[in-house]
Design a protein around this motif. Sequence first.
Motif, PDB file in Angstrom:
ATOM      1  N   ASP A  94       9.840 -33.201 -63.980  1.00 27.44           N
ATOM      2  CA  ASP A  94      10.377 -34.437 -64.758  1.00 27.44           C
ATOM      3  C   ASP A  94      11.784 -35.528 -64.759  1.00 27.44           C
ATOM      4  N   LEU A  95      11.883 -35.138 -63.224  1.00 23.17           N
ATOM      5  CA  LEU A  95      12.935 -35.795 -63.170  1.00 23.17           C
ATOM      6  C   LEU A  95      12.468 -37.170 -62.095  1.00 23.17           C
ATOM      7  N   VAL A  96      11.397 -36.698 -61.832  1.00 19.70           N
ATOM      8  CA  VAL A  96      10.678 -37.837 -60.992  1.00 19.70           C
ATOM      9  C   VAL A  96      10.235 -39.009 -61.962  1.00 19.70           C
ATOM     10  N   LYS A  97       9.478 -38.589 -62.754  1.00 23.68           N
ATOM     11  CA  LYS A  97       9.058 -39.058 -64.435  1.00 23.68           C
ATOM     12  C   LYS A  97       9.975 -39.691 -65.080  1.00 23.68           C
ATOM     13  N   PHE A  98      10.960 -39.052 -65.586  1.00 22.07           N
ATOM     14  CA  PHE A  98      11.808 -39.761 -66.503  1.00 22.07           C
ATOM     15  C   PHE A  98      12.860 -40.181 -66.103  1.00 22.07           C
ATOM     16  N   ALA A  99      13.841 -39.337 -65.209  1.00 20.85           N
ATOM     17  CA  ALA A  99      15.020 -39.920 -65.102  1.00 20.85           C
ATOM     18  C   ALA A  99      15.231 -40.848 -63.781  1.00 20.85           C
ATOM     19  N   ARG A 100      13.744 -41.023 -62.957  1.00 19.84           N
ATOM     20  CA  ARG A 100      13.670 -42.064 -62.133  1.00 19.84           C
ATOM     21  C   ARG A 100      14.829 -41.333 -60.868  1.00 19.84           C
TER      22      ARG A 100
ATOM     23  N   LEU B  94      -7.014 -23.851 -60.039  1.00 17.14           N
ATOM     24  CA  LEU B  94      -5.885 -23.728 -59.859  1.00 17.14           C
ATOM     25  C   LEU B  94      -5.470 -24.313 -58.784  1.00 17.14           C
ATOM     26  N   ARG B  95      -5.918 -23.112 -57.644  1.00 14.42           N
ATOM     27  CA  ARG B  95      -6.309 -23.589 -56.192  1.00 14.42           C
ATOM     28  C   ARG B  95      -7.036 -24.563 -55.329  1.00 14.42           C
ATOM     29  N   ILE B  96      -7.732 -24.594 -56.141  1.00 15.35           N
ATOM     30  CA  ILE B  96      -8.618 -25.600 -55.707  1.00 15.35           C
ATOM     31  C   ILE B  96      -7.846 -27.272 -56.596  1.00 15.35           C
ATOM     32  N   GLU B  97      -6.996 -27.180 -57.473  1.00 11.96           N
ATOM     33  CA  GLU B  97      -6.982 -28.511 -57.841  1.00 11.96           C
ATOM     34  C   GLU B  97      -5.637 -28.801 -56.995  1.00 11.96           C
ATOM     35  N   LEU B  98      -5.013 -27.650 -56.769  1.00 14.45           N
ATOM     36  CA  LEU B  98      -3.415 -27.625 -55.774  1.00 14.45           C
ATOM     37  C   LEU B  98      -3.595 -28.128 -54.512  1.00 14.45           C
ATOM     38  N   LYS B  99      -5.201 -27.578 -53.643  1.00 18.48           N
ATOM     39  CA  LYS B  99      -5.807 -28.104 -52.621  1.00 18.48           C
ATOM     40  C   LYS B  99      -5.956 -29.721 -52.558  1.00 18.48           C
ATOM     41  N   ARG B 100      -6.244 -30.055 -53.765  1.00 21.47           N
ATOM     42  CA  ARG B 100      -7.067 -31.307 -53.949  1.00 21.47           C
ATOM     43  C   ARG B 100      -5.544 -32.684 -53.512  1.00 21.47           C
ATOM     44  N   ILE B 101      -4.407 -31.894 -54.752  1.00 19.34           N
ATOM     45  CA  ILE B 101      -3.272 -32.662 -54.494  1.00 19.34           C
ATOM     46  C   ILE B 101      -3.151 -32.600 -53.325  1.00 19.34           C
ATOM     47  N   GLU B 102      -2.213 -31.542 -52.503  1.00 14.47           N
ATOM     48  CA  GLU B 102      -2.044 -31.508 -51.138  1.00 14.47           C
ATOM     49  C   GLU B 102      -2.872 -32.651 -50.362  1.00 14.47           C
TER      50      GLU B 102
ATOM     51  N   VAL C  18       5.491 -40.324 -57.704  1.00 19.27           N
ATOM     52  CA  VAL C  18       5.486 -39.647 -59.235  1.00 19.27           C
ATOM     53  C   VAL C  18       4.163 -38.836 -59.609  1.00 19.27           C
ATOM     54  N   PRO C  19       2.916 -40.080 -58.999  1.00 18.84           N
ATOM     55  CA  PRO C  19       1.753 -39.083 -59.155  1.00 18.84           C
ATOM     56  C   PRO C  19       1.093 -37.912 -59.016  1.00 18.84           C
ATOM     57  N   TYR C  20       1.952 -37.690 -58.081  1.00 21.70           N
ATOM     58  CA  TYR C  20       2.331 -36.724 -56.579  1.00 21.70           C
ATOM     59  C   TYR C  20       2.695 -35.354 -57.822  1.00 21.70           C
ATOM     60  N   PHE C  21       4.361 -35.328 -58.113  1.00 21.38           N
ATOM     61  CA  PHE C  21       4.588 -34.300 -59.434  1.00 21.38           C
ATOM     62  C   PHE C  21       4.544 -34.436 -60.086  1.00 21.38           C
ATOM     63  N   THR C  22       3.152 -35.295 -60.577  1.00 20.05           N
ATOM     64  CA  THR C  22       2.846 -35.379 -62.537  1.00 20.05           C
ATOM     65  C   THR C  22       1.330 -34.725 -62.174  1.00 20.05           C
ATOM     66  N   GLU C  23       0.613 -34.566 -61.303  1.00 17.70           N
ATOM     67  CA  GLU C  23      -0.668 -34.062 -61.113  1.00 17.70           C
ATOM     68  C   GLU C  23      -0.353 -32.523 -61.083  1.00 17.70           C
ATOM     69  N   LEU C  24       0.808 -33.065 -59.886  1.00 12.03           N
ATOM     70  CA  LEU C  24       1.294 -30.623 -59.657  1.00 12.03           C
ATOM     71  C   LEU C  24       1.881 -29.870 -60.911  1.00 12.03           C
ATOM     72  N   GLY C  25       2.457 -31.135 -61.872  1.00 16.02           N
ATOM     73  CA  GLY C  25       2.762 -29.996 -63.083  1.00 16.02           C
ATOM     74  C   GLY C  25       1.911 -30.054 -64.130  1.00 16.02           C
ATOM     75  N   ASP C  26       0.739 -31.342 -64.203  1.00 23.83           N
ATOM     76  CA  ASP C  26       0.056 -31.134 -65.220  1.00 23.83           C
ATOM     77  C   ASP C  26      -0.563 -29.735 -64.879  1.00 23.83           C
ATOM     78  N   ALA C  27      -1.026 -29.764 -63.602  1.00 23.26           N
ATOM     79  CA  ALA C  27      -2.071 -28.147 -63.059  1.00 23.26           C
ATOM     80  C   ALA C  27      -1.523 -27.233 -63.367  1.00 23.26           C
ATOM     81  N   PHE C  28      -0.321 -27.017 -63.316  1.00 20.75           N
ATOM     82  CA  PHE C  28       0.662 -25.458 -64.033  1.00 20.75           C
ATOM     83  C   PHE C  28      -0.372 -25.524 -65.093  1.00 20.75           C
TER      84      PHE C  28
ATOM     85  N   ASP D  22      12.350 -32.599 -50.275  1.00 21.46           N
ATOM     86  CA  ASP D  22      11.932 -32.274 -51.837  1.00 21.46           C
ATOM     87  C   ASP D  22      10.567 -31.942 -52.165  1.00 21.46           C
ATOM     88  N   CYS D  23       9.660 -33.071 -51.573  1.00 23.02           N
ATOM     89  CA  CYS D  23       8.144 -32.887 -51.649  1.00 23.02           C
ATOM     90  C   CYS D  23       7.833 -31.897 -50.862  1.00 23.02           C
ATOM     91  N   SER D  24       8.011 -31.384 -49.928  1.00 17.62           N
ATOM     92  CA  SER D  24       7.632 -29.896 -49.755  1.00 17.62           C
ATOM     93  C   SER D  24       7.902 -28.585 -49.783  1.00 17.62           C
TER      94      SER D  24
END
Length: 319
Positions: free
Chosen positions: A259-265, A185-193, A204-214, A272-274
């Motif tokens: 979910d707000l970013v992916k489904f509610a536009r 999980l730590r490696i994946e968060l570092k990769r996303i960052e 959209v991919p930023y928040f999606t990848e972060l949520g899927d990691a957890f 927010d991203c930080s």
Amino acid sequence: MAATPGLTPAQTVESEMDRDTLRTGDMFEYHVTLANRAAYDAVIYPDSASFGPDFIIRDTQTVPDNAGERRTYTLHFFGVDVDYVPEIPVRLVDGTDTLDATIPAQPFVYESRVDDAETALRPLKPIFPFFRNWLPWIIAAVILALAAAWVLYLYRERIFGQRKKPEPKPRQPKAEPFRSPLWRLRIELKRIEETHKEPVKNPVPYFTELGDAFRTYIEEVHGFPALESTTSELLTYLKSRGFDGEVIRFLRLILETADLVKFARFEPNESDCSDVMKYGSALVDRISLTDKERLEELRRKHEEEQQAKLQEEKKDDLG
């Protein structure tokens, strides 16, 4: 020499040579004179193919001549028993019309370079011995020697006897190391960052990848199908299992924003991203404490499985 008129009545094309006698190897000038050059848009003079194989063009020069044009060819004569320059075509272009003019053959006197007395048969001279050329034999011997060496190399074991091949060392089975889901999980968060550096251009991919990691971490550690579940279903499961309140709070902030970013536009700003990455780091620190015993249990289970696997592989090797 007198000029030879062309065959076309609408214009005058003449040719002449600068000499009457030629011998093999002589060079001479051949002149083509065109009267009334201004009446045509273009003139296509003959090339080497028009003169045939006995004449080679060494140089050409075109100059105005009164109201016409004069083209001089410097020709190299290589013929034998040839006594004329062949007839050659000249093409005259007038707009879309093309008129072909043919210059008749130009005769000359061929003079042989060999005197008649030289052509008489002479008595045969004695045959002198020559040294034999040994080079082909040397090359053939080298090729045969190389071929023999190659065959000897290919069949050396049959010729000199088979050598005993060393027995292969028994393969030492190795256990696969335990890779903690928290470490992954730590490696994946570092990769996303590192992939989505601030300012995040594709939220959209930023928040999606972060949520899927957890979600992946929870699925691997706690056995709940988090990747196929909604955020509400996942949070309800965690509450029913008595999960730490801080874990649930940080996870809610991350998943609901995703979910707000992916489904509610929802369009997040830089803050927010930080902030969501900060929540992720805090959540990792928290679950490293709350899931410590669970992770240690997974490690022990993995080591036991690897030991059992090694024992099976050793039995297969022995027997």
